[in-house]
Write a protein that holds these residues in place. Structure first.
Motif, PDB file in Angstrom:
ATOM      1  N   GLN A   1      -6.713  22.360 -27.286  1.00 45.25           N
ATOM      2  CA  GLN A   1      -6.790  23.639 -26.585  1.00 45.25           C
ATOM      3  C   GLN A   1      -6.812  23.496 -25.066  1.00 45.25           C
ATOM      4  N   LYS A   2      -7.253  22.350 -24.577  1.00 44.35           N
ATOM      5  CA  LYS A   2      -7.339  22.139 -23.128  1.00 44.35           C
ATOM      6  C   LYS A   2      -6.010  21.708 -22.511  1.00 44.35           C
ATOM      7  N   LYS A   3      -5.006  21.407 -23.325  1.00 43.05           N
ATOM      8  CA  LYS A   3      -3.710  20.980 -22.802  1.00 43.05           C
ATOM      9  C   LYS A   3      -3.001  22.149 -22.132  1.00 43.05           C
ATOM     10  N   SER A   4      -2.251  21.836 -21.084  1.00 46.04           N
ATOM     11  CA  SER A   4      -1.493  22.871 -20.372  1.00 46.04           C
ATOM     12  C   SER A   4      -0.288  23.282 -21.215  1.00 46.04           C
ATOM     13  N   ASP A   5       0.297  24.411 -20.875  1.00 42.77           N
ATOM     14  CA  ASP A   5       1.498  24.868 -21.574  1.00 42.77           C
ATOM     15  C   ASP A   5       2.617  23.832 -21.452  1.00 42.77           C
ATOM     16  N   ALA A   6       2.742  23.227 -20.277  1.00 44.82           N
ATOM     17  CA  ALA A   6       3.784  22.223 -20.052  1.00 44.82           C
ATOM     18  C   ALA A   6       3.565  21.000 -20.945  1.00 44.82           C
ATOM     19  N   GLU A   7       2.315  20.560 -21.068  1.00 39.76           N
ATOM     20  CA  GLU A   7       2.005  19.406 -21.927  1.00 39.76           C
ATOM     21  C   GLU A   7       2.327  19.724 -23.388  1.00 39.76           C
ATOM     22  N   LEU A   8       1.952  20.924 -23.816  1.00 34.94           N
ATOM     23  CA  LEU A   8       2.215  21.321 -25.201  1.00 34.94           C
ATOM     24  C   LEU A   8       3.711  21.433 -25.462  1.00 34.94           C
ATOM     25  N   ALA A   9       4.442  22.038 -24.529  1.00 33.39           N
ATOM     26  CA  ALA A   9       5.891  22.185 -24.690  1.00 33.39           C
ATOM     27  C   ALA A   9       6.557  20.811 -24.770  1.00 33.39           C
ATOM     28  N   ASP A  10       6.117  19.884 -23.940  1.00 39.27           N
ATOM     29  CA  ASP A  10       6.670  18.530 -23.942  1.00 39.27           C
ATOM     30  C   ASP A  10       6.381  17.842 -25.272  1.00 39.27           C
ATOM     31  N   PHE A  11       5.154  17.948 -25.739  1.00 36.65           N
ATOM     32  CA  PHE A  11       4.752  17.338 -27.002  1.00 36.65           C
ATOM     33  C   PHE A  11       5.559  17.905 -28.163  1.00 36.65           C
ATOM     34  N   ILE A  12       5.693  19.230 -28.202  1.00 35.21           N
ATOM     35  CA  ILE A  12       6.405  19.894 -29.300  1.00 35.21           C
ATOM     36  C   ILE A  12       7.890  19.530 -29.271  1.00 35.21           C
ATOM     37  N   THR A  13       8.464  19.484 -28.091  1.00 39.85           N
ATOM     38  CA  THR A  13       9.892  19.199 -27.951  1.00 39.85           C
ATOM     39  C   THR A  13      10.228  17.753 -28.274  1.00 39.85           C
ATOM     40  N   LYS A  14       9.407  16.827 -27.800  1.00 32.50           N
ATOM     41  CA  LYS A  14       9.711  15.402 -27.963  1.00 32.50           C
ATOM     42  C   LYS A  14       9.034  14.763 -29.162  1.00 32.50           C
ATOM     43  N   GLY A  15       7.949  15.347 -29.632  1.00 31.81           N
ATOM     44  CA  GLY A  15       7.172  14.725 -30.692  1.00 31.81           C
ATOM     45  C   GLY A  15       6.327  13.596 -30.132  1.00 31.81           C
TER      46      GLY A  15
END
Length: 91
Positions: A67-81
């Motif tokens: 929950q503390k991750k930024s939107d950019a971090e989450l988007a990167d994680f979701i996109t790249k795995g």
């Protein structure tokens, strides 16, 4: 004055009526993507308490760490795995 107010109200209403279906469709797409790509391991509620999630020791997406991750971090994680999570498969 009343005509101007009526025009502004009408304009705002028109904008909302055009934008709302797009927002709802985007929300539906997000839910569909989660269900198709993430829920198998992270469970419908994000807990990781699915059979696959328990076997893979999937992280609880409701936890502070996620929950503390930024939107950019989450988007990167979701996109790249990362780790056991494959990249997002968009249809």
């Amino acid at each position: 004055m009343q005509r101007t107010t009526a025009r502004v109200s009408f304009g705002m209403g028109l904008c909302l009526s055009l934008a709302l279906p797009c927002y709802l469709r985007a929300e539906g797409d997000t839910a569909q993507l989660y269900k198709a790509n993430c829920a198998v391991c992270h469970a419908a509620d994000g807990s990781g308490n699915s059979p696959s999630g328990k076997a893979l020791k999937s992280k609880d997406l409701r936890a502070d760490e996620a929950q503390k991750k930024s939107d950019a971090e989450l988007a990167d994680f979701i996109t790249k795995g990362q780790g056991k999570c494959p990249p997002l498969a968009r249809n």
